[in-house]
Design a protein around this motif. Structure first.
Motif, short mmCIF file in Angstrom:
data_model
loop_
_atom_site.label_atom_id
_atom_site.label_comp_id
_atom_site.label_asym_id
_atom_site.label_seq_id
_atom_site.Cartn_x
_atom_site.Cartn_y
_atom_site.Cartn_z
N LEU A 152 49.04 47.82 32.35
CA LEU A 152 48.10 46.95 31.42
C LEU A 152 47.15 47.64 30.44
O LEU A 152 47.21 47.67 29.10
N ALA A 153 46.54 48.67 31.00
CA ALA A 153 45.64 49.56 30.17
C ALA A 153 46.64 50.39 29.03
O ALA A 153 46.32 50.30 27.94
N MET A 154 47.70 50.87 29.61
CA MET A 154 48.46 51.73 28.44
C MET A 154 49.13 50.65 27.51
O MET A 154 49.36 51.01 26.33
N TRP A 157 36.72 44.11 18.73
CA TRP A 157 36.55 44.39 20.21
C TRP A 157 37.70 45.19 20.92
O TRP A 157 37.81 45.41 21.96
N TRP A 158 38.80 44.82 20.18
CA TRP A 158 39.96 45.62 21.01
C TRP A 158 39.82 47.15 21.30
O TRP A 158 40.22 47.55 22.41
N ASP A 159 39.42 47.76 20.43
CA ASP A 159 39.14 49.28 20.58
C ASP A 159 38.28 49.45 21.84
O ASP A 159 38.36 50.46 22.85
N HIS A 160 37.10 48.65 22.09
CA HIS A 160 36.14 48.78 23.27
C HIS A 160 36.83 48.38 24.23
O HIS A 160 36.55 48.94 25.28
N MET A 161 37.54 47.18 24.34
CA MET A 161 38.20 46.82 25.46
C MET A 161 39.32 47.79 26.06
O MET A 161 39.23 48.11 27.31
N THR A 162 40.08 48.36 25.13
CA THR A 162 40.82 49.66 25.63
C THR A 162 40.39 50.93 26.29
O THR A 162 40.78 51.56 27.17
N HIS A 163 39.07 51.05 25.49
CA HIS A 163 38.43 52.25 25.98
C HIS A 163 37.98 51.83 27.49
O HIS A 163 37.69 52.80 28.47
N ALA A 164 37.33 50.69 27.57
CA ALA A 164 36.69 50.44 29.18
C ALA A 164 37.93 50.43 29.89
O ALA A 164 37.80 51.08 31.20
N LEU A 165 39.24 49.83 29.80
CA LEU A 165 40.36 50.12 30.60
C LEU A 165 40.72 51.38 30.70
O LEU A 165 40.85 51.92 32.21
N SER A 166 40.85 52.29 29.78
CA SER A 166 41.15 53.57 30.12
C SER A 166 40.25 54.39 30.58
O SER A 166 40.42 55.34 31.69
N LEU A 178 55.21 41.52 35.93
CA LEU A 178 54.29 41.83 35.03
C LEU A 178 54.44 43.24 34.66
O LEU A 178 54.41 43.71 33.33
N VAL A 179 54.51 44.31 35.67
CA VAL A 179 54.69 45.58 35.37
C VAL A 179 55.94 45.76 34.62
O VAL A 179 55.94 46.47 33.43
N ARG A 180 56.90 45.30 34.87
CA ARG A 180 58.28 45.36 34.30
C ARG A 180 58.41 44.66 32.72
O ARG A 180 58.77 45.40 32.10
N GLY A 192 52.41 55.80 26.62
CA GLY A 192 52.29 54.70 27.56
C GLY A 192 53.31 54.53 28.61
O GLY A 192 53.04 54.46 29.82
N LEU A 193 54.53 54.75 28.07
CA LEU A 193 55.56 54.65 29.18
C LEU A 193 55.64 55.94 29.99
O LEU A 193 56.08 55.57 31.27
#
Length: 222
Positions: free
Chosen positions: A75-77, A101-110, A17-19, A47-48
């Motif tokens: 995943l976060a990046m 909700w995409w912005d909020h989800m990525t903020h939570a992950l970051s 999954l990482v690759r 991200g890379l």
């Protein structure tokens, strides 16, 4: 299937999954170059680069991360980079623009990455020196304050990058959606940080111990 075999398959799956996610970011970078979109190019490139940090830490400092932690970072990046790309299924709007909700989800992950890094380093310092000690409750409060402060700092960066782009007449690579969105971002930052502070610190113990060992080795060589 034995427990050992299940763990092995799980690790292989996570590594795959990482690759896959890294390949997706390479593809996003290609799309950004093809359409000339600075935001896509910048976010995919960053991200890379961030996903290469675990390999760099292992090569230069012999700090090895569990593949699950590497997947967490990747995943976060990758979700952040994906959110900047206009998609045909969304009338060629980006996920950030079309999905509330995409912005909020990525903020939570970051923010979870920020808290995880802060915890690993702080725990290593506590074990390395006798002059620093924080109990579990104080550590929880410290991590929450840290992620809130970092969140405010990031929102200021987004604001000034947007203002600078407007003044210079260049494309924005970061976008602010208003004060209400900023407040929600800070709330989701805190939620992501809180979840890691409560449930995720166990998975960071190995990294923290390796950082402590490096600190002790450095002290011994002085």
């Amino acid at each position: 299937m034995s427990n050992r075999a299940r763990v092995l398959v799980s690790r292989r799956t996570q590594a795959g999954l990482v690759r896959l996610l890294q390949a997706m970011m390479v593809a996003l970078l290609g799309i950004g170059l093809y359409v000339g979109d600075a935001s896509i190019m910048t976010n995919a490139t960053i991200g890379l680069l961030v996903t290469q940090l675990p390999a760099i830490l292992e090569r230069r400092y012999e700090i090895t991360m569990n593949v699950g932690l590497v997947l967490w970072i990747t995943l976060a990046m990758s979700l952040h980079a994906l959110g900047t790309v206009p998609l045909p299924g969304l009338d060629f709007e980006s996920l950030y623009g079309a999905t509330w909700w995409w912005d909020h989800m990525t903020h939570a992950l970051s923010s979870s990455l920020v808290v995880g890094s802060a915890y690993a380093i702080t725990r290593a310092l506590q074990e390395h020196t006798e002059h620093l000690h924080m109990g579990p409750r104080f550590t929880l409060v410290y991590l929450l304050i840290f992620v809130m402060a970092f969140g405010v700092f990031w929102e200021l960066i987004e604001f000034y990058v947007a203002i600078g782009a407007q003044v210079l007449g260049i494309p924005r690579v970061l976008t602010q959606y208003g004060l209400d969105d900023t407040v929600l971002d800070l709330i989701y930052n805190s939620i992501g940080g809180l979840l890691v502070a409560i449930f995720g610190t166990t998975y960071l113990t190995g990294v923290s111990d390796q950082i402590r060992d490096r600190l002790e080795a450095g002290s011994a060589n002085r």
